[in-house]
Every structure is written in structure tokens, then in C-alpha cells.
Scaffold this active site. Structure first.
Site, PDB file in Angstrom:
ATOM      1  N   GLU A 278      38.139  41.410  40.538  1.00  0.00           N
ATOM      2  CA  GLU A 278      37.649  40.770  39.307  1.00  0.00           C
ATOM      3  C   GLU A 278      38.395  41.244  38.057  1.00  0.00           C
ATOM      4  OE1 GLU A 278      33.410  41.287  39.105  1.00  0.00           O
ATOM      5  OE2 GLU A 278      33.073  40.449  41.096  1.00  0.00           O
ATOM      6  N   GLU A 370      32.317  37.732  47.074  1.00  0.00           N
ATOM      7  CA  GLU A 370      30.999  38.179  46.594  1.00  0.00           C
ATOM      8  C   GLU A 370      30.187  36.945  46.255  1.00  0.00           C
ATOM      9  OE1 GLU A 370      30.677  40.987  43.383  1.00  0.00           O
ATOM     10  OE2 GLU A 370      32.354  42.194  44.112  1.00  0.00           O
TER      11      GLU A 370
END
Length: 431
Positions: A278, A370
Site C-alpha cells: 500500500e 486484503e
């Protein structure tokens, strides 16, 4: 067709009210349709989520200086639909939504190649992934602690275990004792200890697949959870300059992680390795200094782990899905996206899937690395969103039924196209 009439509404997302724009459209014939959005030009990159008939279809991106975005492809039946998009920024204005019919789908991987410098078992598992692509999805579950109560809960509810278990290396570097530590941070670090041993057990003894991420505590400290940019003044730009204090601390941490991961190399146990995740969000320090510094750090990490530690059992996952943050295709194997949609929304996330394919030029396998709610497998295959695996986050994302109810878990884990640990043992073995 073009739809230009949008109505503003509000919906609840994770206990906060967000604004959306909504429009209706009608499909006359069964087929494949491309979706494009024309909007007023923007100055800064932004992204948002799209919903169709209240189901989550995933993430779309808007690039600075542009006013036109390709959202993705859908296979649709003749009926009326409701299109919704959350406001990516305050003054977002849509000119029109364009939907174009086409003869066939183009949202499949093409020309996927396995890197030559991988271990035999790493190659074997990628060959297995190729084989199951578009036919199955692997059940994954992240466990933040070595105990991993999520696994026991899932087995109790469904009678099955995930095939893929996610671990974190957050407690394996020395700068984890920070200023102003909250009880949650202390509990998280202590609970994470022993994850290496549990990962060995999962891969070697249970025959499961192992994935690691790394919430990397800033090498020179800060306050509370220092992997967050806001909690540290650790400067990645300085850390990439040889000989600086930051550089020495950075290398110390990388070498410590290399030593830990070498345990798996000795057994030729493949690891799905998702470092620097991320980064494009910039909320972690490894992304705070922008894409060029992130890429330099990725290259450094890759060089040390691959060349100095000879970790050819690592299957690298690129997890910063933005064109400016893209890593060269010979330095990663799988592309991942992290999406958290409203609780209980089990939509197919098709636009997130298409986004990854487009960013990787349709040459990489892609995964939902995720998520909160698990997409409904029926919808994933109906809409041809061929993610390699799903991976709910730990804690409430499993235990709180507002995210994934017991009935939904039962459906997912007993679905004929979902690979659980038992099914994995029948389809694939490292031995």
C-alpha cells in the site's frame, strides 16, 4: 449509451456518511460491456468505489490532468441497473457515464511467464496457480498473531480451514519499542512473536500456503505504531543515501528479515512475499516520499534478499496499484490490491480486478491481497473476476458478523470453486 443524469445521495460506510452519485441504466441484450466515466478535469490523483445494484464492484482511479477513466468490463443480462459512485473529492462532477457493448471479453491474463531465477517449488506453485486461474479461487486468511484464532473460528463455523494463511513480520526488527506506546501496539507486537515458527508449521506440517507482509516499524523509532507516516520522522530519502544513520538502520532491518526468511529457503518452502504494501497510499513511511523513493527501496530490498540471501523461494507481490508506482515486471510475480468495502457487501469487485489487469498489461496473475467482506464466489465467477485468492484482514473482519456472517463463511468455504486447505492437499503438494 451515455447516461448524464446523476442524483446525489448518501450512504453509510464504516460508521460514517459518504456522498454518492447515482444513475440508472438499462441493458437491452445479454453481452459484455465496457464502462467509461467522463468527469470534470482534476488536479490531483484520486480514487473511489463503484456499486451496481448496491453490490461492490471495486476501485476505480482518476488521474491528474485527465477527465476520462476506463472503469472496467462487465457481463450483463438485459434488465435495469443502478450505478453508484462515491465522491472521490469534494467538488467531483460527472459529465456522463458511457457504456459500450462489445463482442467478447478481454479481461483475462495473457502471456504469463514464470521467472527463471525461482526455486523448483516456487515455480511449481506458480504453475499450480496458472492451472487453477479462472477455475478456482484460493481461500486466504490473514492472522496478525501467531496464535491465529481466526483459523480456529473459521474451522469451527465451516468445517474447513483456509488454504493460504497470512502472517506479518512486524515484531521481527529491533525498533518496535517506541514512545507513547498504546496498549494495542504492545499487545500486537507481543502477539505477533512466534509467527515464523507458525508459518513453518503451516507450510511444512499442514501443507498450506504461506504469505508474509511486513508492517515495518520505522528503523529509528517514533511514537506508537511507527509504520504509520504520521508517527515517525524517519526519512526514506535519507535512508537511501549510503552511510547515513538512516541508511545503516534501514540495512540492519533488511538483513535481519533476510536471516529470518532464510529458514524457509533451506526447506524450499515458497513464500508469497508482499513487502512495502500500500505504498501508493503514503500512509506508511515507505510510501511517504513518493514513488521514486519507493521504487529505490523496493529495488534495494529485492537485490539484498535475492542476491545476497539467495531467497529464490520468494514469490514477490507488487501491492501499490498505481501506474506511477509500478515495478518492472521481472521483479515481481503477482499483483495485489487491498479493498475494504461496506460491511456485509459481497459484490464481485470486478473493476478492481480489471484495474490490476490493465496496470500489469494483462501479463500477471492478480489477487485480492486484503479485504473486509469476502466477495460471493458465485458473483466472482459470474462476472469473471478471476482473483487468485481473497484475504480478509484479522479480528473483527472475521469475528464480527456484520462483515462476514456465519452463513456467508459457510457458503464460501464449502463452495465447489473455493480451494480450502483440504482441497489444496488433494490438488497440490510440495512433497
Amino acid at each position: 449509451m451515455r447516461i448524464s443524469k446523476f442524483e446525489e445521495k448518501k450512504i453509510d460506510l464504516y460508521s460514517r456518511e459518504i456522498r454518492i452519485l447515482e444513475a440508472e441504466f438499462k441493458i437491452e441484450s445479454f453481452g459484455y460491456y465496457d464502462f467509461y466515466l467522463n468527469y470534470e478535469p482534476i488536479e490531483n490523483f484520486s480514487k473511489s468505489y463503484v456499486f451496481i445494484n448496491n453490490l461492490a464492484y471495486g476501485e476505480v482511479q482518476f488521474y491528474e490532468g485527465k477527465n476520462y477513466s476506463y472503469l472496467g468490463e462487465l457481463k450483463l443480462k438485459p434488465e435495469k441497473y443502478t450505478f453508484q459512485i462515491a465522491f472521490p473529492y469534494e467538488d467531483f462532477k460527472i459529465n456522463f457515464l458511457e457504456i459500450k457493448e462489445k463482442d467478447q471479453s478481454n479481461s483475462k491474463i495473457k502471456n504469463f511467464k514464470i521467472r527463471n531465477n525461482l526455486s523448483d517449488n516456487a515455480k511449481r506453485i506458480l504453475e499450480f496457480f496458472q492451472k487453477i486461474y479462472a477455475n478456482y479461487i484460493i481461500a486466504g486468511q490473514h492472522t496478525n498473531t501467531s496464535a491465529g484464532p481466526e483459523i480456529a473460528y473459521i474451522e469451527y463455523i465451516t468445517g474447513e480451514k483456509p488454504a493460504l494463511r497470512g502472517f506479518d513480520l512486524l515484531s521481527y526488527t529491533p525498533a518496535t519499542k517506541t514512545q507513547e506506546m498504546t496498549p494495542h501496539a504492545i499487545i500486537e507486537i507481543e502477539g505477533n512473536k512466534g509467527s515464523i515458527e507458525k508459518a513453518l508449521e503451516w507450510g511444512r506440517d499442514f501443507g498450506g500456503i504461506v504469505t508474509f507482509c511486513w508492517h515495518w516499524y520505522a528503523p529509528l523509532g517514533g511514537k506508537d505504531k511507527t509504520f504509520y507516516t504520521i508517527n515517525t520522522d524517519f526519512d526514506l530519502e535519507k535512508a537511501l543515501i549510503e552511510g547515513t544513520e538512516e541508511n545503516k538502520a534501514l540495512l540492519r532491518d533488511i538483513y535481519m528479515i533476510g536471516e529470518k526468511l532464510s529458514i524457509f529457503r533451506g526447506l524450499d518452502l515458497p513464500i508469497l512475499w508482499r513487502p512495502l504494501h500500500e505504498a501508493d497510499g503514503r500512509w506508511f513511511w515507505w510510501g511517504a516520499k513518493g514513488p521514486e523513493n519507493y521504487k529505490k527501496l523496493y529495488h534495494l530490498l529485492y537485490e539484498i534478499l535475492t542476491e545476497k540471501f539467495k531467497l529464490n523461494n520468494l514469490i514477490w507481490i507488487w501491492n501499490a496499484p498505481h501506474p506511477d508506482w509500478e515495478i518492472e515486471e521481472d521483479l515481481y510475480d503477482i499483483a495485489g490490491i487491498d479493498n475494504y468495502v461496506p460491511p456485509g457487501n459481497h459484490g464481485p469487485m470486478k473493476f478492481s480486478y480489471d484495474l490490476l489487469l490493465k496496470l500489469t498489461d494483462y501479463r500477471k496473475l492478480v489477487a485480492l491481497t486484503e479485504n473486509g467482506p469476502i466477495p460471493d464466489p458465485d458473483l466472482l465467477f459470474e462476472y469473471e473476476a478471476y482473483f487468485l485468492w481473497f484475504m480478509p484482514w484479522f479480528g473483527d473482519f472475521v469475528f464480527n458478523e456484520s462483515f462476514n456472517s456465519k452463513e456467508h463463511l459457510k457458503k464460501v468455504y464449502n463452495h465447489e470453486k473455493v480451494i480450502t486447505l483440504n482441497k489444496l492437499r488433494k490438488l497440490f503438494s510440495m512433497r
